[in-house]
Design a protein around this motif. Structure first.
Motif, PDB file in Angstrom:
ATOM      1  N   VAL A 173       0.860  -1.186   0.000  1.00  0.00           N
ATOM      2  CA  VAL A 173       0.000   0.000   0.000  1.00  0.00           C
ATOM      3  C   VAL A 173       0.893   1.232   0.000  1.00  0.00           C
ATOM      4  O   VAL A 173       2.099   1.136   0.177  1.00  0.00           O
ATOM      5  N   GLY A 174       0.318   2.388  -0.197  1.00  0.00           N
ATOM      6  CA  GLY A 174       1.107   3.615  -0.243  1.00  0.00           C
ATOM      7  C   GLY A 174       1.696   4.001   1.103  1.00  0.00           C
ATOM      8  O   GLY A 174       1.389   3.404   2.149  1.00  0.00           O
ATOM      9  N   SER A 175       2.522   5.038   1.069  1.00  0.00           N
ATOM     10  CA  SER A 175       3.226   5.479   2.281  1.00  0.00           C
ATOM     11  C   SER A 175       2.281   5.944   3.378  1.00  0.00           C
ATOM     12  O   SER A 175       2.534   5.721   4.564  1.00  0.00           O
ATOM     13  N   ASP A 176       1.184   6.591   2.998  1.00  0.00           N
ATOM     14  CA  ASP A 176       0.256   7.103   4.012  1.00  0.00           C
ATOM     15  C   ASP A 176      -0.350   5.967   4.835  1.00  0.00           C
ATOM     16  O   ASP A 176      -0.390   6.022   6.077  1.00  0.00           O
ATOM     17  N   ALA A 177      -0.838   4.933   4.138  1.00  0.00           N
ATOM     18  CA  ALA A 177      -1.424   3.792   4.844  1.00  0.00           C
ATOM     19  C   ALA A 177      -0.361   3.021   5.614  1.00  0.00           C
ATOM     20  O   ALA A 177      -0.595   2.557   6.736  1.00  0.00           O
ATOM     21  N   THR A 178       0.816   2.912   5.031  1.00  0.00           N
ATOM     22  CA  THR A 178       1.915   2.222   5.713  1.00  0.00           C
ATOM     23  C   THR A 178       2.293   2.933   7.003  1.00  0.00           C
ATOM     24  O   THR A 178       2.539   2.301   8.035  1.00  0.00           O
ATOM     25  N   LYS A 179       2.340   4.250   6.942  1.00  0.00           N
ATOM     26  CA  LYS A 179       2.698   5.041   8.124  1.00  0.00           C
ATOM     27  C   LYS A 179       1.736   4.780   9.278  1.00  0.00           C
ATOM     28  O   LYS A 179       2.131   4.761  10.445  1.00  0.00           O
ATOM     29  N   LYS A 180       0.477   4.533   8.949  1.00  0.00           N
ATOM     30  CA  LYS A 180      -0.530   4.292   9.972  1.00  0.00           C
ATOM     31  C   LYS A 180      -0.501   2.856  10.488  1.00  0.00           C
ATOM     32  O   LYS A 180      -0.539   2.621  11.705  1.00  0.00           O
ATOM     33  N   TYR A 181      -0.412   1.885   9.561  1.00  0.00           N
ATOM     34  CA  TYR A 181      -0.647   0.492   9.955  1.00  0.00           C
ATOM     35  C   TYR A 181       0.621  -0.330  10.211  1.00  0.00           C
ATOM     36  O   TYR A 181       0.581  -1.286  10.988  1.00  0.00           O
TER      37      TYR A 181
END
Length: 340
Positions: free
Chosen positions: A72-80
């Motif tokens: 997944v993209g960086s934004d979702a990765t940063k969260k999960y």
């Protein structure tokens, strides 16, 4: 005894490939689950001869799971990703988020597998950029022999590197050229991609290079050797799958082209197809679906004392993304998790 594996972003191009490659390589899986965003909840994806229904990433509990492959993209990765790591699940991340973090290993298993030991600290491992992954597979065995001083690389990167939207835009524009009443303006790319090339991938930086070009420089230094100088020009081309690179290498010592060819033939992950005749080289359409990084056109560069040129081709959805992630999982299993 196998592993409990999560594929995050299973409905995307890279997520699909991760599931395919896990099955193809018979990765030891006891249990597997496919996660996606809420809008893709319940979508069916294939894993070998099984069909999986995607579950909701937002509510998933990573406790008790061994490995999570993130596509997944960086934004979702940063969260999960931190949530998964905190739950004790090792994260192998395909985004750019953690690649330049000194505490996070950036790994290409044929090149720097020993870096996996650093993963114990934060339980997150970064997968490199697609254009970097195939290049360092070619560079490392030559660097071990003659020490690389400088690399000049021009890439010819397929539209699949920009995801499904990139593939769709090339397809739609190609059709529209033969049907002038059905105009398809550029949306995903900055200019028409059909029957064209675009010297622009990712955003421009103050230096004048694009972020994609900067990534190749920074990642090569982190994966192989910080002393290597790299300059890159990254170009998007109207090819669906498969990245190509023209690489010029300057060494500290002289390296004969025949010796270089022999070294590469014996190197892990490399397939040398190099005949000085019509068709005696590999093109992107021939590498699709293959695990190898193909090397062709190996020859001396007579303009410098210790120089070589070569042509490098690989399936960017495989070695450039999904395959490398699964190979990292294999190294993780062998060296750290060490189950049955």
């Amino acid at each position: 005894m196998g592993y409990r594996v999560v594929v995050v972003g299973a409905t995307g191009n890279v997520g699909h490939e991760m599931l395919n490659i896990l099955a193809e390589r018979q990765f030891p899986v006891d249990e597997i689950t496919a996660l996606a965003s809420r809008k893709s909840l319940g979508t069916e994806v294939s894993f070998g001869d099984k069909t999986l229904k995607t579950k909701d990433l937002d509510t998933f509990d990573f406790t008790g799971w061994d490995i999570a492959l993130f596509a997944v993209g960086s934004d979702a990765t940063k969260k999960y990703a931190p949530i998964a790591a905190k739950a004790g699940c090792y994260v192998i991340d395909n985004s750019s988020l953690y690649r330049y973090d000194a505490d996070i290993p950036l790994i290409v298993p044929e090149v720097n597998p020993d870096a996996i030991e650093l993963a114990v600290k934060r339980k997150i491992i970064a997968n490199p950029n697609c254009s970097t992954a195939q290049m360092v597979v070619a560079l490392k065995p030559l660097h071990d022999r003659a020490r690389i001083k400088r690399v000049v690389v021009s890439t010819y990167q397929s539209v699949s590197g920009a995801g499904k939207e990139g593939i769709d835009e090339l397809w739609d524009q190609t059709k529209s050229i033969y049907n002038p009443t059905d105009d398809k303006p550029a949306r995903k790319f900055t200019k028409q991609i059909a029957f064209n090339v675009i010297p622009h991938i990712d955003v421009f930086m103050d230096s004048g290079e694009t972020k994609e070009e900067w990534k190749m420089v920074a990642e090569t230094k982190k994966i192989i050797d910080p002393s290597i100088k790299v300059t890159a020009t990254c170009v998007r081309v109207p090819v669906f799958v498969g990245h190509s690179e023209a690489i010029n290498i300057e060494f500290e010592e002289f390296l004969d082209e025949d010796e270089a060819r022999d070294i590469l033939r014996e190197s892990p992950g490399v397939m040398v197809i190099d005949k000085r005749e019509d068709g005696g080289y590999v093109t992107p359409v021939e590498c699709v679906g293959d695990f190898a990084t193909f090397i062709s056109r190996i020859r001396q560069d007579s303009t410098i004392d210790n120089g070589l040129n070569l042509w490098c081709v690989s399936d960017n959805l495989r070695k450039g993304a999904a395959l490398n992630a699964v190979q990292i999982a294999e190294v993780l299993g062998q060296r750290i998790l060490k189950k049955g």
